[in-house]
Design a protein around this motif. Structure first.
Motif, PDB file in Angstrom:
ATOM      1  N   ASN A 182      19.275 -32.563 -23.417  1.00  0.00           N
ATOM      2  CA  ASN A 182      20.656 -32.294 -23.026  1.00  0.00           C
ATOM      3  C   ASN A 182      20.736 -31.611 -21.664  1.00  0.00           C
ATOM      4  O   ASN A 182      21.730 -30.958 -21.360  1.00  0.00           O
ATOM      5  N   ASN A 183      19.692 -31.765 -20.863  1.00  0.00           N
ATOM      6  CA  ASN A 183      19.635 -31.076 -19.570  1.00  0.00           C
ATOM      7  C   ASN A 183      19.863 -29.575 -19.755  1.00  0.00           C
ATOM      8  O   ASN A 183      20.631 -28.949 -19.028  1.00  0.00           O
ATOM      9  N   SER A 184      19.202 -29.046 -20.759  1.00  0.00           N
ATOM     10  CA  SER A 184      19.363 -27.628 -21.074  1.00  0.00           C
ATOM     11  C   SER A 184      18.008 -26.935 -21.032  1.00  0.00           C
ATOM     12  O   SER A 184      16.952 -27.577 -20.966  1.00  0.00           O
ATOM     13  N   ALA A 185      18.051 -25.620 -21.124  1.00  0.00           N
ATOM     14  CA  ALA A 185      16.847 -24.811 -20.930  1.00  0.00           C
ATOM     15  C   ALA A 185      15.798 -25.030 -22.008  1.00  0.00           C
ATOM     16  O   ALA A 185      14.609 -24.797 -21.772  1.00  0.00           O
ATOM     17  N   ASN A 186      16.203 -25.466 -23.220  1.00  0.00           N
ATOM     18  CA  ASN A 186      15.260 -25.544 -24.340  1.00  0.00           C
ATOM     19  C   ASN A 186      14.758 -26.963 -24.610  1.00  0.00           C
ATOM     20  O   ASN A 186      14.111 -27.203 -25.626  1.00  0.00           O
ATOM     21  N   ASP A 187      15.058 -27.873 -23.714  1.00  0.00           N
ATOM     22  CA  ASP A 187      14.724 -29.283 -23.981  1.00  0.00           C
ATOM     23  C   ASP A 187      13.235 -29.534 -24.146  1.00  0.00           C
ATOM     24  O   ASP A 187      12.830 -30.448 -24.866  1.00  0.00           O
ATOM     25  N   LEU A 188      12.408 -28.761 -23.476  1.00  0.00           N
ATOM     26  CA  LEU A 188      10.969 -29.035 -23.482  1.00  0.00           C
ATOM     27  C   LEU A 188      10.201 -28.163 -24.468  1.00  0.00           C
ATOM     28  O   LEU A 188       8.971 -28.081 -24.400  1.00  0.00           O
TER      29      LEU A 188
END
Length: 842
Positions: free
Chosen positions: A332-338
Motif C-alpha cells: 500500500n506504499n506504506s511504511a510496513n509493506d516490507l
C-alpha cells in the motif's frame, strides 16, 4: 485302493511315453511364437532410416531374438516383453508390426527422432503397462485404440508434434497412474472422465492448447500429487474440489486465462504443497494468509496477476527455495509493506526472491540483512521503497543479481556494495542517489551489467571500473557526471551490449581508443559537452548497431569510416558543429534505418541511395546549405545552385540600386533629426541587456520548455548565427509565440542581443515583429539559458518571401512561399527596410 494304484501307474506310464511328443510340439509352438516376435522386430528395424549407434547390428539370425540389443524376453515363454531403445538417435517411423509383440509390457523409445503417427495396432498390446515415446517428432493424434490397453500404468508422449484431443474414454485406462503429454499441440478440453482415474498420480499437459475449465470431477482423483497445466488456454476459476486434493505436492497452472481469488483455506487444504506456480493469470484478491500452514513449501510464484494486500508470513516454510510475487499490486506504499522480509530470515535455503513491480513502500527493514546467506537473486525494483540502501546487505555474500532500480532511494551508493564477490548484475538506476560513484565498485570483478542511470551522481567515473573485466553493459546516463571519458574505459573489450554515458556533463574530446570497443552493440554519449572531432577510429567498432553522439560540440567533418559499420541501424549526429558534407559512403551501410544530422552547418550534396532514399528515415533540420537528394527532401538543386551563384537577375539588380539610393537619401534627410534625438536620449539609454529588458514580463525556462514541447524539432521554424527559433503556445500570454533561443557559446551574442533588444524596444513599425517577453535562467542541466519571445508570424520570414528558391526544411512546419513578388512589391519592401534602418538609429 488297488484299482486306484493301478490307474495311477498306467497314467504315469502313458505320460512317460507321451512326453517326447509333447516336448517336440511345445518347442515347435514356442519357435513359432518366437518367429512372430522376430518378424515384428525386423519390420520395426526396416522402418528405421538411420541407426548412428549401430543398435541393429545384433539383430540378425545368428543371434537369438532375446539377445538382441534393447530386447528383453520372459524366461518361461521366451517372448519379447520389453523394448528399450532410449537416446539412440534413431531416425524413422513406427512400424504397425509393433502391435504383433503381444507379450510386450514396456516400450521406451524416448529421446530419438521418430516421426509419423502412432500406429493404431498399438491397441493390440493388452499386456502393455508402460509406453514412452517422449522427445521425438511424432505427429497425428492419440490413437483411440490405445484405450484398449487397460493394463497401462504410465503413458508419456511429451515433446512431440501430437495434435487432436485427449480421448473422452480415457477412463478405460483404469490402472493409469502417470499421464504426460507436455509440449504438443493437444487441443480441446480436459475430459471430465479423467476424474474416474482413481489411481492417477501424475497429470502433466504443459505447453499445449487446452481450453475450457479445469473440470471439477478432477477433484475425485484423490491420489493426484503432481499437476502441470502451465502454458495453455484454460479459463474460469479453480474448482474448490480441485483445491481440496490433500495429496497435491506440485501444482503449476501458470500462463493460462484463469481468474478469481484463492480461498482463504488454500494453505490448510493443501498441507503437502511444495511447489505452486500461478504466474501470468488474472487472479485477484489477497494471497491467503493460510499459505503459512504449507510448511513444506519449496517454490511459490504468484507473479503477474492482480493480487493485493500483503505477503503472508512464511517463517514455517524453512525449506523455501524461491518466492516470486513480482508484477502484482501488493503493498500500500506504506511504511510496513516490507515487513514480510523479516520472517524470511528463518528460510535458510532461500535462493531466489522476486518482489519487484508492486506497490511496496517504506524503507528496507534492518532484518533484510539477515536473509539467507544462500540468497542468489534479489529483485526489488519498480516499487516505492525509500530511505538509504541498507548497509547490512553486505551479509548476502552469495548475491549474483541485485535490483533496486526505479525506487526512491536517497543518499550515496554504499561503498560496501563492492564486497559482493559473486555479483553479476547490479541495477540502481532511476532513484535519487547522490554523491560520487564509489571506487570500491571496481571490486565487483564478476559484474556483467551495471546500471546507475537517472540519479544525481556527480564527480568523475572512477578509473577502478576498468578492473571489472567481465562488464558487458554499463549505463550511467542522466546524471551529473563530469570530467573526460577516460581512454581506459574505451579500452574495456568486455563491453558488448551498451555503453551509455548520455545526459551528463562530460567534456573534452572522444579519445581514438573508442575504436577498441569492437564487440560493442550500442554507444550512447549524447547530450554532454564533448568537443573535438569524431575520431575516425570509431569505424573499427564493427559490431555497432546504435550510435548516438547528438547534443555535443563535435566539430570537423563526419568521418567516412562510419561506412565500415555494416551492422549500424541508427545514427544520430544532430546538434553538433560538424562541417563539410555528408560522406557518400554512408549510403552503403546496408541496415541503416535512421540518420539524423540536424542542426549542423553542413553543406554540399545529399546522397540518394540507402537510408537517404527514404525521406522519413533522415532528418536535415536547420542544415540550410545542403542540396540535392531525393525530391521529397525539398532541397535546392545542386547544379542550379552552382550555376546561379554570383548571378543576379536584371530585376534584382534594379531593386538593389533603388534600395541603395533610397537608403542614402533618407539617411541624409534624417541625419539632423537623428543627431538631436540621440543627444536627448543618450542619458537614459540602457547599456546592458538586463536594463533593456527590465520593462518586459519575464518568463521561466520551464514555461518555454512546456510551450515548445521541450524545444522539439517538430516546433523548430528556423535558425541563425546566434541561435534557433521555435514556435509554441505560452500559457502566460495565451497566444502563439516564436522563441529565439540564443547560442551563448557564439562570440558576440550578448552584443547582438543588446542591439536587437534596443531596436525592438524603441522602434514601432507595422512590419516589425514585437518582442513580448524574455527569459534569462538556467536550463535543466544547469547551463545558462537566454531567449527572446516574439509574436508568431505564420507566413514566415522576409527572406523566404524575397527568395522564391529558398525552401524551409528546418522542421515539420513548412511555409507556403509565393511563387514571386512583383517589382513594385519588392520596391515597397526596400523602402520599408530603409525606414526601419533610419528609425533604429534614433
Amino acid at each position: 485302493m488297488r484299482n486306484t494304484a493301478k490307474f495311477l501307474l498306467k497314467l504315469v506310464f502313458l505320460l512317460t511315453l507321451a512326453l517326447p511328443w509333447l516336448n517336440h510340439h511345445l518347442h515347435k509352438a514356442n519357435a513359432s511364437s518366437n518367429d512372430t516376435d522376430r518378424i515384428a522386430l525386423l519390420k520395426f528395424r526396416e522402418a528405421m532410416a538411420m541407426d548412428p549407434y549401430g543398435v541393429f547390428e545384433s539383430w540378425n539370425r545368428s543371434i537369438h531374438v532375446c539377445n538382441w540389443l534393447g530386447v528383453t524376453c520372459s524366461r518361461r515363454h521366451q517372448r519379447v516383453t520389453s523394448l528399450f531403445l532410449t537416446g539412440r538417435k534413431l531416425v524413422g517411423h513406427l512400424s504397425p508390426y509393433i502391435g504383433n509383440l503381444s507379450f510386450l509390457v514396456s516400450i521406451n523409445l524416448e529421446n530419438n527422432s521418430l516421426s509419423g503417427e502412432i500406429p493404431a495396432t498399438i491397441g493390440n498390446l493388452f499386456r502393455l503397462q508402460e509406453l514412452n515415446f517422449a522427445n521425438n517428432t511424432i505427429t497425428g493424434g492419440i490413437p483411440r485404440s490405445l484405450t484398449n490397453c487397460t493394463q497401462l500404468r504410465a503413458l508419456n508422449l511429451s515433446t512431440n508434434n501430437i495434435a487432436g484431443k485427449i480421448p473422452v474414454d480415457i477412463d478405460s485406462l483404469m490402472q493409469l497412474e502417470v499421464f504426460r503429454i507436455n509440449s504438443n499441440n493437444i487441443t480441446g478440453e480436459i475430459p471430465a472422465s479423467m476424474g474416474n482415474l482413481s489411481f492417477l498420480n501424475y497429470f502433466a499437459a504443459r505447453f499445449n492448447n487446452l481450453e475450457g475449465n479445469i473440470p471439477c470431477e478432477l477433484g475425485r482423483s484423490n491420489r493426484l500429487s503432481i499437476v502441470g497445466l502451465t502454458y495453455n488456454l484454460l479459463s474460469g476459476i479453480l474448482p474448490p474440489s480441485f483445491l481440496n486434493l490433500s495429496a497435491i505436492t506440485i501444482m503449476t497452472i501458470s500462463y493460462n486465462r484463469l481468474y478469481g481469488s484463492l480461498p482463504g483455506s488454500f494453505g490448510s487444504t493443501l498441507p503437502n504443497l511444495q511447489v505452486f506456480a500461478n504466474s501470468g493469470n488474472n487472479f485477484s484478491g489477497p494471497i491467503p494468509s493460510s499459505l503459512s500452514n504449507a510448511s513444506q513449501l519449496y517454490a511459490v510464484s504468484f507473479s503477474y496477476n492482480n493480487f493485493v494486500g500483503s505477503v503472508p508470513n512464511l517463517a514455517r516454510s524453512q525449506a523455501l527455495w524461491a518466492l516470486d510475487v513480482q508484477g502484482n499490486n501488493l503493498g500500500n506504499n506504506s511504511a510496513n509493506d516490507l515487513e514480510f522480509l523479516t520472517p524470511l530470515a528463518n528460510c535458510s535455503n532461500l535462493v531466489k526472491l522476486y518482489v519487484q513491480k508492486n506497490n511496496f513502500g517504506g524503507s528496507f527493514p534492518e532484518s533484510a540483512a539477515n536473509l539467507s546467506a544462500k540468497l542468489n537473486q534479489f529483485y526489488a525494483g519498480d516499487n516505492h521503497i525509500t530511505g538509504l540502501i541498507p548497509q547490512g546487505l553486505e551479509n548476502l555474500v552469495s548475491l549474483s543479481a541485485l535490483d533496486l532500480s526505479n525506487n526512491l532511494f536517497t543518499g550515496e551508493i554504499p561503498s560496501n556494495l563492492g564486497m559482493f564477490p559473486n555479483l553479476q548484475i547490479l541495477y540502481l538506476g532511476r532513484n535519487e542517489l547522490s554523491g560520487t560513484i564509489p571506487s570500491s565498485i571496481g571490486n565487483l570483478t564478476q559484474l556483467f551489467e551495471l546500471n546507475i542511470s537517472y540519479n544525481n551522481l556527480t564527480g568523475t567515473i572512477p578509473s577502478s571500473i576498468t578492473s571489472i573485466t567481465r562488464l558487458n553493459s554499463f549505463d550511467a546516463s542522466q546524471n551529473r557526471l563530469s570530467g573526460n571519458i577516460a581512454p581506459e574505459i574505451l579500452r574495456m573489450s568486455s563491453l558488448s551490449k551498451i555503453l551509455d554515458l548520455s545526459g551528463n556533463l562530460l567534456s573534452g574530446p572522444l579519445h581514438s581508443d573508442v575504436g577498441q570497443l569492437r564487440g560493442l552493440g550500442t554507444i550512447r554519449i549524447s547530450d554532454n559537452n564533448l568537443t573535438g572531432e569524431i575520431p575516425r577510429a570509431i569505424g573499427d567498432c564493427r559490431s555497432l548497431e546504435f550510435l548516438y553522439l547528438q547534443g555535443n560540440s563535435f566539430q570537423g567533418n563526419i568521418p567516412p569510416t562510419l561506412a565500415s559499420l555494416k551492422g549500424l541501424q541508427r545514427l544520430d549526429l544532430s546538434r553538433n558543429n560538424l562541417t563539410g558534407g555528408i560522406p557518400p559512403s554512408l549510403q552503403a551501410i546496408p541496415f541503416l534505418q535512421y540518420f539524423n544530422i540536424s542542426f549542423n552547418p553542413l553543406e554540399g550534396e545529399v546522397p540518394t541511395q540507402g537510408v537517404f532514399a527514404n525521406a522519413s528515415a533522415v532528418s536535415f533540420s536547420a542544415s540550410n546549405k545542403l542540396c540535392g537528394g531525393i525530391p521529397e527532401f525539398h532541397l535546392p538543386n545542386c547544379s542550379k545552385a552552382k550555376t546561379n551563384k554570383g548571378k543576379i537577375s536584371y530585376k534584382l539588380k534594379l531593386t538593389v540600386i533603388i534600395v541603395c539610393v533610397l537608403a542614402v537619401l533618407l539617411s541624409a534627410s534624417g541625419i539632423l533629426i537623428l543627431y538631436m534625438m540621440r543627444r536627448s536620449k543618450s542619458k537614459n539609454k540602457p547599456t546592458t541587456v538586463s536594463d533593456t529588458l527590465k520593462h518586459l514580463l519575464k518568463v521561466s525556462y520551464q514555461d518555454l520548455y512546456k510551450a515548445t514541447e521541450g524545444f522539439s524539432s517538430e516546433n523548430l521554424v528556423g535558425s541563425g548565427s546566434f541561435g534557433f527559433v521555435y514556435k509554441g503556445i505560452l500559457d502566460e500570454l495565451g497566444r502563439k509565440i516564436a522563441v529565439k533561443v540564443l547560442n551563448l557559446q557564439q562570440k558576440g551574442v550578448s552584443k547582438s542581443l543588446l542591439a536587437e533588444c534596443n531596436v525592438l524596444r524603441n522602434v514601432q513599425h507595422r512590419n516589425l515583429v514585437s518582442v513580448l517577453t524574455y527569459c534569462s535562467s538556467l536550463d535543466y542541466k544547469g547551463h545558462e539559458f537566454k531567449a527572446l519571445v516574439f509574436e508568431f508570424m505564420p507566413n514566415g520570414s522576409l527572406e523566404r518571401w524575397l527568395h522564391k528558391n529558398v525552401d524551409n526544411n528546418s522542421g515539420s512546419h513548412q511555409y507556403h512561399v509565393a511563387t514571386s513578388l512583383s517589382l513594385s512589391q519588392r520596391l515597397n519592401i526596400a523602402i520599408d527596410v530603409a525606414q526601419l534602418y533610419i528609425i533604429s538609429m534614433i
